[in-house]
Design a protein around this motif. Structure first.
Motif, mmCIF file in Angstrom:
data_model
loop_
_atom_site.group_PDB
_atom_site.id
_atom_site.type_symbol
_atom_site.label_atom_id
_atom_site.label_comp_id
_atom_site.label_asym_id
_atom_site.label_seq_id
_atom_site.Cartn_x
_atom_site.Cartn_y
_atom_site.Cartn_z
ATOM 1 N N TYR A 92 46.967 40.542 31.385
ATOM 2 C CA TYR A 92 47.001 41.849 32.031
ATOM 3 C C TYR A 92 46.685 42.987 31.057
ATOM 4 C CZ TYR A 92 49.384 39.726 36.071
ATOM 5 O OH TYR A 92 49.700 38.970 37.157
ATOM 6 N N GLY A 93 46.990 42.770 29.783
ATOM 7 C CA GLY A 93 46.893 43.872 28.832
ATOM 8 C C GLY A 93 45.486 44.404 28.635
ATOM 9 N N ALA A 94 44.508 43.509 28.520
ATOM 10 C CA ALA A 94 43.144 43.954 28.206
ATOM 11 C C ALA A 94 42.550 44.881 29.261
ATOM 12 C CB ALA A 94 42.244 42.732 27.983
ATOM 13 N N PRO A 95 42.631 44.542 30.566
ATOM 14 C CA PRO A 95 42.058 45.473 31.559
ATOM 15 C C PRO A 95 42.745 46.833 31.568
ATOM 16 C CG PRO A 95 42.408 43.307 32.527
ATOM 17 C CD PRO A 95 43.092 43.298 31.201
ATOM 18 N N LEU A 224 47.823 31.815 36.136
ATOM 19 C CA LEU A 224 46.975 32.063 34.977
ATOM 20 C C LEU A 224 45.499 32.067 35.364
ATOM 21 C CD1 LEU A 224 48.690 29.924 32.191
ATOM 22 C CD2 LEU A 224 48.338 32.390 32.160
ATOM 23 N N ALA A 225 45.111 31.106 36.204
ATOM 24 C CA ALA A 225 43.717 31.028 36.633
ATOM 25 C C ALA A 225 43.317 32.275 37.421
ATOM 26 C CB ALA A 225 43.505 29.774 37.473
ATOM 27 N N GLY A 226 44.183 32.704 38.333
ATOM 28 C CA GLY A 226 43.896 33.908 39.106
ATOM 29 C C GLY A 226 43.811 35.147 38.241
ATOM 30 N N ALA A 227 44.746 35.264 37.283
ATOM 31 C CA ALA A 227 44.737 36.424 36.388
ATOM 32 C C ALA A 227 43.488 36.432 35.517
ATOM 33 C CB ALA A 227 45.993 36.421 35.519
ATOM 34 N N CYS A 232 38.146 38.739 34.279
ATOM 35 C CA CYS A 232 36.695 38.593 34.138
ATOM 36 C C CYS A 232 35.950 39.542 35.068
ATOM 37 C CB CYS A 232 36.286 37.150 34.423
ATOM 38 S SG CYS A 232 36.813 35.968 33.164
ATOM 39 N N VAL A 233 36.446 39.665 36.295
ATOM 40 C CA VAL A 233 35.815 40.579 37.246
ATOM 41 C C VAL A 233 35.899 42.014 36.739
ATOM 42 C CG1 VAL A 233 35.974 41.558 39.568
ATOM 43 C CG2 VAL A 233 36.160 39.089 39.241
ATOM 44 N N GLN A 234 37.078 42.412 36.226
ATOM 45 C CA GLN A 234 37.246 43.763 35.714
ATOM 46 C C GLN A 234 36.324 44.019 34.537
ATOM 47 O OE1 GLN A 234 39.199 45.560 38.332
ATOM 48 N NE2 GLN A 234 39.318 46.594 36.397
#
Length: 243
Positions: A92-95, A224-227, A232-234
């Protein structure tokens, strides 16, 4: 030089973040209430339950902790399980960090990371772009503080009144079970079409792994896979790449 007017604007950014947390708080109160009640019913002291909410601040993990602790699980069982369930927060942190402009004052990364729950992340991703760049860090802190305060207040209410209310309203316990899924659904809908890719990825992983692995392992892996898919989309959207 920071003028009084500019300082007032930055203070109001924190207040606006606090106001933005109200939908999260509305969902957190009954879920945290349910956690406090579950902790008491599992035989945990009220002080321990409140400490778990204060230090862990993760709904699903806390319910798992209560189940493991009440079943006699030790630290070697509880800690790895909770860490695995919360591992998705690392993504979550990177986006969110990408939305905080460089060169602007911001709280330490551990402080920001602690309050980055699923609901805070979803709200931040959808609303931070509409906040002025210089005010985003303060707005995010306000959002996190509101959510954290709501979670603690809900836990304390469940510990103080949960047993009595459920005794008078037996259906209350069943109703509380639907609050957390409803909150997730509302937040996903608020993201528009952006939730389709991570949600679909999590569903596919769940369907593939559930016949082969225990549910306690499949759920965090699907999260984890969903996050990861959402991150990646973001990243693609932020770099101007069209999928």
């Amino acid at each position: 030089m920071v003028t009084p007017e500019r300082a007032g604007m930055r203070q109001s950014a924190g207040f606006r973040g606090l106001v933005a947390s109200l939908p999260i708080v509305t969902g957190y109160l009954p879920v945290a209430f349910s956690f406090g009640l579950a902790a008491l019913q599992a035989g945990l002291p009220a002080s321990t339950a409140l400490l778990i909410s204060a230090l862990v601040f993760a709904g699903g993990s806390q319910f798992v902790m209560v189940g493991l602790l009440s079943g006699g699980g030790g630290l070697l069982t509880v800690l790895p399980t909770v860490m695995l369930m919360n591992a998705r927060h690392l993504l979550y942190g990177a986006p969110v960090a990408a939305l905080l402009p460089a060169g602007q004052p911001r709280p330490p990364a551990p402080a920001l990371a602690f309050g980055l729950t699923d609901e805070v992340f979803a709200t931040a991703i959808s609303q931070l772009p509409q906040v002025g760049p210089a005010d985003r860090a303060r707005w995010l802190i306000g959002l996190q503080l509101g959510a954290y305060a709501g979670w603690l207040a809900g836990t304390a209410s469940g510990l103080a009144m949960g047993v009595q209310l459920v005794a008078q309203l037996p259906l209350l316990a069943d109703m509380l079970a639907f609050v957390l899924p409803g909150l997730f659904l509302a937040l996903m809908l608020g993201l528009g079409a952006g939730w389709l890719v991570p949600a679909s990825c999590a569903v596919v992983v769940t369907c593939l792994l559930l016949p082969r692995l225990p549910g306690a392992v499949v759920v965090p892996l699907a999260m984890l896979a969903g996050a990861a898919a959402g991150a990646c989309v973001q990243r693609k959207e932020g770099s101007g790449v069209v999928a």
